[in-house]
Design a protein around this motif. Structure first.
Motif, mmCIF file in Angstrom:
data_model
loop_
_atom_site.group_PDB
_atom_site.id
_atom_site.type_symbol
_atom_site.label_atom_id
_atom_site.label_comp_id
_atom_site.label_asym_id
_atom_site.label_seq_id
_atom_site.Cartn_x
_atom_site.Cartn_y
_atom_site.Cartn_z
ATOM 1 N N ASP A 95 0.825 -1.210 0.000
ATOM 2 C CA ASP A 95 0.000 0.000 0.000
ATOM 3 C C ASP A 95 0.865 1.270 0.000
ATOM 4 O O ASP A 95 0.766 2.102 0.903
ATOM 5 N N ASP A 290 -12.641 1.403 1.182
ATOM 6 C CA ASP A 290 -11.356 1.695 1.812
ATOM 7 C C ASP A 290 -10.644 2.879 1.158
ATOM 8 O O ASP A 290 -9.739 3.469 1.758
ATOM 9 N N ALA A 300 -16.360 2.841 5.555
ATOM 10 C CA ALA A 300 -15.623 1.586 5.408
ATOM 11 C C ALA A 300 -15.827 0.687 6.626
ATOM 12 O O ALA A 300 -15.706 1.122 7.769
ATOM 13 N N SER A 315 -15.032 -3.634 3.214
ATOM 14 C CA SER A 315 -13.620 -3.391 3.508
ATOM 15 C C SER A 315 -12.818 -4.672 3.313
ATOM 16 O O SER A 315 -12.944 -5.614 4.083
ATOM 17 N N ASN A 316 -12.047 -4.715 2.232
ATOM 18 C CA ASN A 316 -11.145 -5.845 1.958
ATOM 19 C C ASN A 316 -11.872 -7.187 2.103
ATOM 20 O O ASN A 316 -11.521 -8.010 2.953
#
Length: 378
Positions: A95, A290, A300, A315-316
């Motif tokens: 990230d 996100d 999120a 979220s993910n």
């Protein structure tokens, strides 16, 4: 060559960067593999499973001691990687834009950090692409979670008491996640439509049995982008799309949004006013939560109800399918490293001029070297 696999410590992270399958493959290349105790717990992989595959299992300090290569899901702090060799390679989903301070830390610690999410969208890198593998699962889970929240049936159902119409699902953004969302919603029996700024996706939408919803005859569309990603739209296109979407989402039972622009906040696709046109009980699943969300009011990791519409701030989602997402992520890492493995040196050799290496290498020789973080070299 010692490879260390670290246990993830980020809240809610359930995945692991290596599985017994990939451990065996790395050992087959001639590497030694050390796994931090409990690394696979959340993905239903026991320490005994890793040991049976040939890895050693120990606390982090021992597993990192003398490591040449560290595998992770999210980037740990550089300070938690003490014990790895100087110049050790760190590979994972790092990230870079949102975690720049960590990237600087890797450079200061002398680590060579490689961000797998920056893998170029080229043919030889397809099997290494973590975004594709994880997005595929996220697209599937978005529909499943949305269906669980939606208070009605998905397929058309004919009963003696009458007929229930099929749910209407609209997918906005037809990348990997969007295509899987279309396919999953279709398998559940929904009437599916979809849109994207890239005109090339029309055929893909139709091939899955869904209806393409596109703005026609508007100049200045800049959505094709590079490397397979969408870019920002022209002002004329944004206005035309907003009008088209407003008329369409009012008729939908579920909307799934997936639009992301690398390095930028997620584009706003649905306004509060547009949400208000949807009927109570409808569901919106925002896969860009996100990154700020495609939907006004999205939060999120939370479900928010506005105008009677539930907004799922997804979220993910890949980590909610820990065993499968770990297996795919681990294979992506192995496919990348094995492609550069030098048998004589018994280690991966990463040429400076290789297209893949240049794209994902963040730090090298104590410096941040990636142009996306530093800007073009003068």
């Amino acid at each position: 060559m010692k490879i260390a696999v670290v246990r993830e410590t980020a809240p809610g992270e359930t995945r692991v960067a290596a599985t017994p399958e990939t451990v065996k493959k790395f050992i087959g290349l001639g590497a030694e593999v050390a796994v931090e105790t409990g690394s696979g717990e959340s993905a239903s992989i026991s320490d005994a499973d890793y040991e049976a595959a040939g890895a050693s299992v120990s606390p982090r300090a021992k597993s990192l001691d003398g490591a040449d290569l560290v595998l992770c899901i999210g980037g740990p702090d550089a300070g938690s990687l003490k014990g790895a060799k100087p110049g050790a390679i760190l590979v994972g989903a790092l990230d870079p834009f949102r975690r720049r301070e960590k990237i600087d830390g890797y450079a200061s610690a002398g680590l060579e950090a490689l961000a797998m999410e920056w893998m170029p969208r080229i043919t030889r890198a397809q099997s290494m692409d973590i975004l594709s593998s994880q997005s595929n699962l996220a697209g599937y889970k978005a529909v499943v979670d949305g269906a669980a929240t939606y208070g009605r049936a998905f397929p058309m159902m004919m009963t003696a008491a009458g007929t229930i119409s099929a749910a209407r699902v609209f997918v906005m953004g037809v990348g990997v996640a969007g295509l899987q969302a279309i396919a999953t919603a279709r398998r559940l029996g929904a009437q599916v439509s979809a849109t994207d700024v890239r005109s090339a996706t029309k055929e893909q939408i139709q091939s899955l049995g869904a209806k393409p919803i596109f703005v026609e005859n508007v100049a200045g569309i800049e959505g094709e982008g590079s490397g397979g990603y969408a870019t920002e739209m022209s002002e004329d296109y944004q206005k035309a799309q907003a009008e088209l979407v407003s008329g369409h989402i009012a008729k939908q039972d579920m909307v799934i949004t997936t639009a992301l622009i690398p390095g930028r906040p997620a584009p706003r696709l649905i306004s509060d006013a547009q949400l208000a046109t949807m009927r109570p009980g409808s569901v919106v699943v925002d896969l860009a939560a996100d990154a700020g969300g495609n939907v006004e009011g999205c939060v999120a990791g939370q479900n928010v109800v506005k105008h009677g519409v539930t907004i799922i701030g997804a979220s993910n989602l890949a980590r909610t399918l820990a065993a499968d997402s770990s297996a795919l992520f681990a294979r992506n890492l192995f496919n990348f490293l094995s492609a550069f493995w030098d048998k004589e040196q018994n280690r991966p050799v990463l040429p400076d001029d290789d297209e893949i290496v240049k794209a994902i290498r963040l730090t090298h020789g104590g410096k941040v070297v990636n142009e996306r973080l530093t800007g073009p070299a003068s």
